[in-house]
Design an enzyme around this catalytic site. Structure first.
Site, PDB file in Angstrom:
ATOM      1  N   THR A 182       5.360   5.759   4.275  1.00 50.23           N
ATOM      2  CA  THR A 182       6.743   5.921   3.845  1.00 50.23           C
ATOM      3  C   THR A 182       6.991   7.341   3.326  1.00 50.23           C
ATOM      4  O   THR A 182       6.055   8.003   2.892  1.00 50.23           O
ATOM      5  CB  THR A 182       7.007   4.888   2.744  1.00 50.23           C
ATOM      6  OG1 THR A 182       6.903   3.618   3.340  1.00 50.23           O
ATOM      7  CG2 THR A 182       8.343   5.048   2.090  1.00 50.23           C
ATOM      8  N   GLY A 212       9.787  -4.654   4.289  1.00 50.96           N
ATOM      9  CA  GLY A 212       8.929  -4.303   3.157  1.00 50.96           C
ATOM     10  C   GLY A 212       9.738  -3.978   1.917  1.00 50.96           C
ATOM     11  O   GLY A 212      10.912  -4.362   1.784  1.00 50.96           O
ATOM     12  N   ASP A 213       9.114  -3.239   1.023  1.00 52.46           N
ATOM     13  CA  ASP A 213       9.762  -2.900  -0.244  1.00 52.46           C
ATOM     14  C   ASP A 213      10.754  -1.749  -0.119  1.00 52.46           C
ATOM     15  O   ASP A 213      11.676  -1.627  -0.939  1.00 52.46           O
ATOM     16  CB  ASP A 213       8.701  -2.509  -1.285  1.00 52.46           C
ATOM     17  CG  ASP A 213       7.901  -1.286  -0.829  1.00 52.46           C
ATOM     18  OD1 ASP A 213       7.433  -1.276   0.327  1.00 52.46           O
ATOM     19  OD2 ASP A 213       7.748  -0.340  -1.624  1.00 52.46           O
ATOM     20  N   THR A 233       5.469   3.945  -2.350  1.00 52.81           N
ATOM     21  CA  THR A 233       4.835   3.820  -1.037  1.00 52.81           C
ATOM     22  C   THR A 233       3.567   2.998  -1.179  1.00 52.81           C
ATOM     23  O   THR A 233       2.805   3.191  -2.123  1.00 52.81           O
ATOM     24  CB  THR A 233       4.508   5.200  -0.429  1.00 52.81           C
ATOM     25  OG1 THR A 233       3.845   4.982   0.826  1.00 52.81           O
ATOM     26  CG2 THR A 233       3.638   6.057  -1.330  1.00 52.81           C
ATOM     27  N   GLY A 234       3.366   2.077  -0.249  1.00 53.82           N
ATOM     28  CA  GLY A 234       2.152   1.262  -0.311  1.00 53.82           C
ATOM     29  C   GLY A 234       2.357  -0.069   0.367  1.00 53.82           C
ATOM     30  O   GLY A 234       3.281  -0.239   1.170  1.00 53.82           O
ATOM     31  N   THR A 235       1.488  -1.014   0.036  1.00 51.61           N
ATOM     32  CA  THR A 235       1.541  -2.351   0.638  1.00 51.61           C
ATOM     33  C   THR A 235       2.807  -3.055   0.150  1.00 51.61           C
ATOM     34  O   THR A 235       2.842  -3.624  -0.946  1.00 51.61           O
ATOM     35  CB  THR A 235       0.300  -3.161   0.232  1.00 51.61           C
ATOM     36  OG1 THR A 235       0.036  -2.929  -1.157  1.00 51.61           O
ATOM     37  CG2 THR A 235      -0.909  -2.715   1.014  1.00 51.61           C
ATOM     38  N   GLY A 236       3.822  -3.023   0.992  1.00 51.46           N
ATOM     39  CA  GLY A 236       5.165  -3.403   0.577  1.00 51.46           C
ATOM     40  C   GLY A 236       5.275  -4.779  -0.035  1.00 51.46           C
ATOM     41  O   GLY A 236       6.042  -4.993  -0.985  1.00 51.46           O
TER      42      GLY A 236
HETATM   43  N1  ASP Z   1       5.921   0.393   1.637  1.00 56.30           N
HETATM   44  C1  ASP Z   1       6.096   0.471   3.068  1.00 56.30           C
HETATM   45  C2  ASP Z   1       6.306  -0.901   3.628  1.00 56.30           C
HETATM   46  O1  ASP Z   1       5.692  -1.818   3.153  1.00 56.30           O
HETATM   47  C3  ASP Z   1       4.966   1.088   3.770  1.00 56.30           C
HETATM   48  C4  ASP Z   1       4.594   2.433   3.283  1.00 56.30           C
HETATM   49  O2  ASP Z   1       4.762   2.749   2.119  1.00 56.30           O
HETATM   50  O3  ASP Z   1       4.105   3.207   4.098  1.00 56.30           O
HETATM   51  O4  ASP Z   1       7.028  -1.027   4.603  1.00 56.30           O
END
Ligand code: ASP
Length: 314
Positions: A182, A212-213, A233-236
């Protein structure tokens, strides 16, 4: 009261460290891209631009940069398509706008802003969102506009391994098989106003329709002049469950924590125990900056008006 010194903070995703590859261009292109983008936002803020304008400029440029997974260069879903999400929030008014599941809108960050400016709704998804964007005169593209060879190889690698969110580009400093791509920006302007904007292609090999988030206000994005502007940014899925972006502001408002303590606590105490991986960027109304993450690295940087940008990966 003296005017606060404007500041812009950006991220381009978090992840683990890639194994060094012979002939790899390494970290330099990432630092250069982040520094150029920060410099563009700094000019805007120095010239009296608003926090909203600065985050919009930064995310526009991040989306168009194929090094980062948003807009052009977005990751693929399991069906070999792209679905893009974004959200924006204005800390002065608590207005917000978001889009999810876009396939034809070139700049999802602008789409989120259009939803906010139009004002009837906060979150529009899929076909209805695209219809709205078309009516607003936003640039539309063919769905394969977003495709790049590097991202297609990442999908093939993820599918071969039966993984979601894993991709592959061995030239990158962060291992693309373990990277969240992200992009986001948060800013403070000279009037003391905050704004946050997040944009993403989501996770490689995600199920079509998965959201996602990033387009969820409170999860991936939040801004309130009384506390902070935050982009995650991360595991949404975990960031949604933790209401991560809002949690930073809530800890400041209700527990009296300062920005750094609140941001660190969200990553350490809220996300990590749930298995969440990634990080966030945040700025408060005094211009303090926090950029915590629990992965090996996060593409990130900040700039204060009148200064040169600072960028970092690890
Ligand atoms: N947070 C984003 C999602 O879950 C992914 C990312 O941060 O790269 O879609």
């Amino acid at each position: 009261m003296t005017e606060p010194r404007p500041v812009l903070v950006v991220h381009g995703g978090a992840g683990t460290i890639a194994k060094p590859v012979a002939g790899s261009p390494g970290e330099a292109p990432y630092h250069a891209a982040l520094a150029d983008i920060l410099a563009a936002g700094e000019r805007c803020l120095r010239d009296g631009g608003t926090a909203l304008e600065a985050v919009a400029i930064a995310v526009d440029l991040l989306e168009e940069c194929p090094l980062f997974n948003a807009g052009y260069g977005a990751v693929f879903t399991s069906a070999g398509t792209h679905e893009l999400d974004a959200s924006i929030m204005d800390g002065a008014t608590l207005r917000a706008g978001a889009v999810a599941g876009l396939t034809r809108v070139r700049r999802p960050g602008r789409a989120a802003r259009a939803v906010m400016e139009e004002g009837s709704h906060v979150l529009l998804a899929a076909a209805g969102a695209e219809e709205f964007c078309r009516a607003q005169g936003l640039e539309m593209v063919e769905p394969d506009f977003f495709s790049t060879e590097a991202r297609r190889r990442q999908l093939e690698a993820a599918q071969a391994g039966g993984r979601v969110s894993l991709d592959h580009d061995e030239r990158a400093p962060l291992d693309e098989r373990q990277k969240f791509g992200t992009v986001g920006a948060v800013a403070l302007d000279r009037n003391g106003h905050l704004a946050a904007l997040t944009s993403t292609g989501g996770m490689t090999n995600k199920r079509p329709g998965r959201i996602g988030d990033s387009p969820l206000i409170g999860a991936g994005t939040y801004a309130d002049d009384r506390t902070a502007a935050v982009s995650c940014t991360g595991t949404g899925e975990v960031f949604i469950r933790a209401a991560a972006a809002y949690d930073v502001c809530a800890r400041m408002a209700y527990a009296g924590q300062d920005l750094e303590a609140a941001a660190a606590a969200v990553v350490r105490d809220a996300l990590t125990p749930l298995g969440g991986q990634g990080g966030l960027i945040a700025v408060d109304a005094q211009g303090r900056v926090a950029m915590p993450f629990n992965t090996a690295g996060m593409y990130r940087g900040f700039v204060r008006a009148g200064d040169a940008p600072t960028t970092a990966i690890f």
